[in-house]
Write a protein that holds these residues in place. Sequence first.
Motif, PDB file in Angstrom:
ATOM      1  N   ALA A 194       0.791  -1.257   0.194  1.00 51.55           N
ATOM      2  CA  ALA A 194      -0.103   0.176   0.104  1.00 51.55           C
ATOM      3  C   ALA A 194       0.810   1.160  -0.025  1.00 51.55           C
ATOM      4  CB  ALA A 194      -0.963   0.093   1.086  1.00 51.55           C
ATOM      5  N   PHE A 195       1.859   1.343   0.838  1.00 48.70           N
ATOM      6  CA  PHE A 195       2.808   2.564   0.866  1.00 48.70           C
ATOM      7  C   PHE A 195       3.489   2.673  -0.507  1.00 48.70           C
ATOM      8  CE2 PHE A 195       1.323   2.890   5.148  1.00 48.70           C
ATOM      9  CZ  PHE A 195       1.223   4.103   5.361  1.00 48.70           C
ATOM     10  N   GLY A 196       3.975   1.404  -0.933  1.00 46.22           N
ATOM     11  CA  GLY A 196       4.577   1.644  -1.973  1.00 46.22           C
ATOM     12  C   GLY A 196       3.789   2.163  -3.280  1.00 46.22           C
ATOM     13  N   LEU A 197       2.609   1.572  -3.332  1.00 47.58           N
ATOM     14  CA  LEU A 197       1.609   2.505  -4.291  1.00 47.58           C
ATOM     15  C   LEU A 197       1.678   3.885  -4.187  1.00 47.58           C
ATOM     16  CD1 LEU A 197      -0.818  -0.531  -4.515  1.00 47.58           C
ATOM     17  CD2 LEU A 197       0.736   0.258  -6.433  1.00 47.58           C
ATOM     18  N   VAL A 209       6.663  15.267  -0.665  1.00 49.66           N
ATOM     19  CA  VAL A 209       6.635  16.016   0.707  1.00 49.66           C
ATOM     20  C   VAL A 209       5.594  15.514   1.415  1.00 49.66           C
ATOM     21  CG1 VAL A 209       6.647  18.254   2.066  1.00 49.66           C
ATOM     22  CG2 VAL A 209       8.121  17.930  -0.060  1.00 49.66           C
ATOM     23  N   ARG A 210       4.317  15.299   0.827  1.00 51.75           N
ATOM     24  CA  ARG A 210       3.124  14.980   1.617  1.00 51.75           C
ATOM     25  C   ARG A 210       3.282  13.434   1.751  1.00 51.75           C
ATOM     26  NH1 ARG A 210      -1.816  18.607  -0.923  1.00 51.75           N
ATOM     27  NH2 ARG A 210      -0.998  20.445  -0.685  1.00 51.75           N
ATOM     28  N   PHE A 211       3.821  12.881   0.970  1.00 51.35           N
ATOM     29  CA  PHE A 211       4.161  11.285   1.172  1.00 51.35           C
ATOM     30  C   PHE A 211       5.077  11.252   2.580  1.00 51.35           C
ATOM     31  CE2 PHE A 211       6.695   7.507   1.044  1.00 51.35           C
ATOM     32  CZ  PHE A 211       5.892   6.485   0.884  1.00 51.35           C
ATOM     33  N   PHE A 218       2.216   7.774  10.873  1.00 49.76           N
ATOM     34  CA  PHE A 218       1.948   6.523  11.012  1.00 49.76           C
ATOM     35  C   PHE A 218       3.205   5.646  11.787  1.00 49.76           C
ATOM     36  CE2 PHE A 218      -0.522   6.558   7.052  1.00 49.76           C
ATOM     37  CZ  PHE A 218      -1.622   5.622   7.551  1.00 49.76           C
ATOM     38  N   ILE A 219       3.930   6.668  12.313  1.00 55.34           N
ATOM     39  CA  ILE A 219       4.831   6.011  13.384  1.00 55.34           C
ATOM     40  C   ILE A 219       4.547   5.488  14.623  1.00 55.34           C
ATOM     41  CG2 ILE A 219       6.820   6.763  15.004  1.00 55.34           C
ATOM     42  CD1 ILE A 219       7.896   8.744  12.911  1.00 55.34           C
ATOM     43  N   PRO A 220       3.526   6.075  15.400  1.00 56.25           N
ATOM     44  CA  PRO A 220       2.871   5.277  16.453  1.00 56.25           C
ATOM     45  C   PRO A 220       2.323   4.133  16.223  1.00 56.25           C
ATOM     46  CG  PRO A 220       2.160   7.930  16.383  1.00 56.25           C
ATOM     47  CD  PRO A 220       2.897   7.330  15.021  1.00 56.25           C
ATOM     48  N   VAL A 221       1.537   3.841  15.020  1.00 55.48           N
ATOM     49  CA  VAL A 221       1.050   2.777  14.514  1.00 55.48           C
ATOM     50  C   VAL A 221       2.037   1.389  14.183  1.00 55.48           C
ATOM     51  CG1 VAL A 221      -0.596   1.533  12.986  1.00 55.48           C
ATOM     52  CG2 VAL A 221      -0.787   3.937  13.427  1.00 55.48           C
ATOM     53  N   LEU A 222       2.986   1.962  13.646  1.00 49.40           N
ATOM     54  CA  LEU A 222       4.168   0.984  13.430  1.00 49.40           C
ATOM     55  C   LEU A 222       4.929   0.474  14.639  1.00 49.40           C
ATOM     56  CD1 LEU A 222       6.210   2.588  10.511  1.00 49.40           C
ATOM     57  CD2 LEU A 222       4.830   0.523  10.601  1.00 49.40           C
ATOM     58  N   ILE A 223       5.046   1.570  15.892  1.00 43.85           N
ATOM     59  CA  ILE A 223       5.570   0.866  17.048  1.00 43.85           C
ATOM     60  C   ILE A 223       4.897   0.019  17.802  1.00 43.85           C
ATOM     61  CG2 ILE A 223       6.229   2.074  19.241  1.00 43.85           C
ATOM     62  CD1 ILE A 223       7.045   4.753  18.063  1.00 43.85           C
ATOM     63  N   THR A 255      -4.674   7.095  10.918  1.00 40.34           N
ATOM     64  CA  THR A 255      -4.772   7.153   9.533  1.00 40.34           C
ATOM     65  C   THR A 255      -5.911   8.481   9.066  1.00 40.34           C
ATOM     66  OG1 THR A 255      -4.454   4.846   9.564  1.00 40.34           O
ATOM     67  CG2 THR A 255      -5.448   5.928   7.606  1.00 40.34           C
ATOM     68  N   ASN A 256      -6.876   8.727   9.864  1.00 36.87           N
ATOM     69  CA  ASN A 256      -7.993   9.624   9.863  1.00 36.87           C
ATOM     70  C   ASN A 256      -7.124  10.944   9.792  1.00 36.87           C
ATOM     71  OD1 ASN A 256     -10.346   8.434   9.258  1.00 36.87           O
ATOM     72  ND2 ASN A 256     -10.467   7.970  11.404  1.00 36.87           N
ATOM     73  N   LEU A 257      -6.166  11.036  10.795  1.00 35.15           N
ATOM     74  CA  LEU A 257      -5.658  12.589  11.028  1.00 35.15           C
ATOM     75  C   LEU A 257      -4.770  12.746   9.943  1.00 35.15           C
ATOM     76  CD1 LEU A 257      -4.463  12.480  15.174  1.00 35.15           C
ATOM     77  CD2 LEU A 257      -6.233  13.893  13.834  1.00 35.15           C
ATOM     78  N   ALA A 258      -4.048  11.488   9.349  1.00 32.94           N
ATOM     79  CA  ALA A 258      -3.185  11.872   8.309  1.00 32.94           C
ATOM     80  C   ALA A 258      -3.736  12.226   7.036  1.00 32.94           C
ATOM     81  CB  ALA A 258      -2.562  10.500   8.021  1.00 32.94           C
ATOM     82  N   PHE A 259      -4.994  11.678   6.659  1.00 31.43           N
ATOM     83  CA  PHE A 259      -5.732  12.305   5.339  1.00 31.43           C
ATOM     84  C   PHE A 259      -6.524  13.277   5.518  1.00 31.43           C
ATOM     85  CE2 PHE A 259      -5.243   7.326   4.429  1.00 31.43           C
ATOM     86  CZ  PHE A 259      -4.057   7.533   3.717  1.00 31.43           C
ATOM     87  N   ILE A 260      -6.909  13.687   7.046  1.00 33.00           N
ATOM     88  CA  ILE A 260      -7.454  14.929   7.051  1.00 33.00           C
ATOM     89  C   ILE A 260      -6.721  15.954   6.988  1.00 33.00           C
ATOM     90  CG2 ILE A 260      -8.649  16.246   9.007  1.00 33.00           C
ATOM     91  CD1 ILE A 260     -10.103  13.985  10.096  1.00 33.00           C
TER      92      ILE A 260
END
Length: 269
Positions: A194-197, A209-211, A218-223, A255-260
Amino acid sequence: MPVYWFALSMVPEVNLFKAILIFILLHLFLYPSSNGYNSYMDRDESSIGGIEHPMQPTKQLFYTTVVLDIAAALLSFIISVPFAIAFIIYIICSRLYSYRKIRLKRFAVGGYLTVIINQGALTFWMVYNGANTNTTTPFPWIACLAAAFLIGGFYPITQVYQHEADAKDGVQTISMLLGIRGTFVFCATMYVIAFGLLFVHFQYTLQLVRFALLQIFFIPVLIYFFYWVTQVWKHKAAADFKHTMQMNWLAAGCTNLAFITLFILNYIG
């Protein structure tokens, strides 16, 4: 909701009225109806879908889901005819997924594909086309595919603690097919794709820059994911309801915060 904000953040010219109506149709009609109908068919006694001790469904719940679906289907024509057709297709697939005499959820691969196509790709298509006032802009197919893989990387994790209950109900989920450890490896693989796409999409649109900004959210999710993986590798019992819900809320929130954030940047830019 993350797919909604993801798609909306890609829309070049947002029709605010339609965007709000789509949000209402998806989150106050379609998703509650889908979950309600699934609960009515499943009659779960153990923890499910964020509820640790679910109540037994009644006939009133079934009637409520029917009313919600009919009302939402009629209202969806306000957006556009193509949107309404896609919306009704989602309703039908949701019913086929749960309906006892068909029950697509019984099949590990078929049920999985039904979820990621509808909750991922189809929802992205509906939001993007429904809220976009500029019909001449090319559709972002790579981003749409990424949405499907994001759902594909998230959904099996929600099943990891339900293996025993699903087996009793005659359901084989993708998580059961993969096993507990295999589920975590599979989900990590889907997220990498997904992140590759997403990287390809943002590179193509000259928005790396937005990527990079997305990665911060997503750092907290990965941790938490890797923390949970280490716990599960030590004791499989750690693949339980509590950890699943913590992962669920953390991933959804980030994820919501990222896309918002991306949507706001587009809107003010």
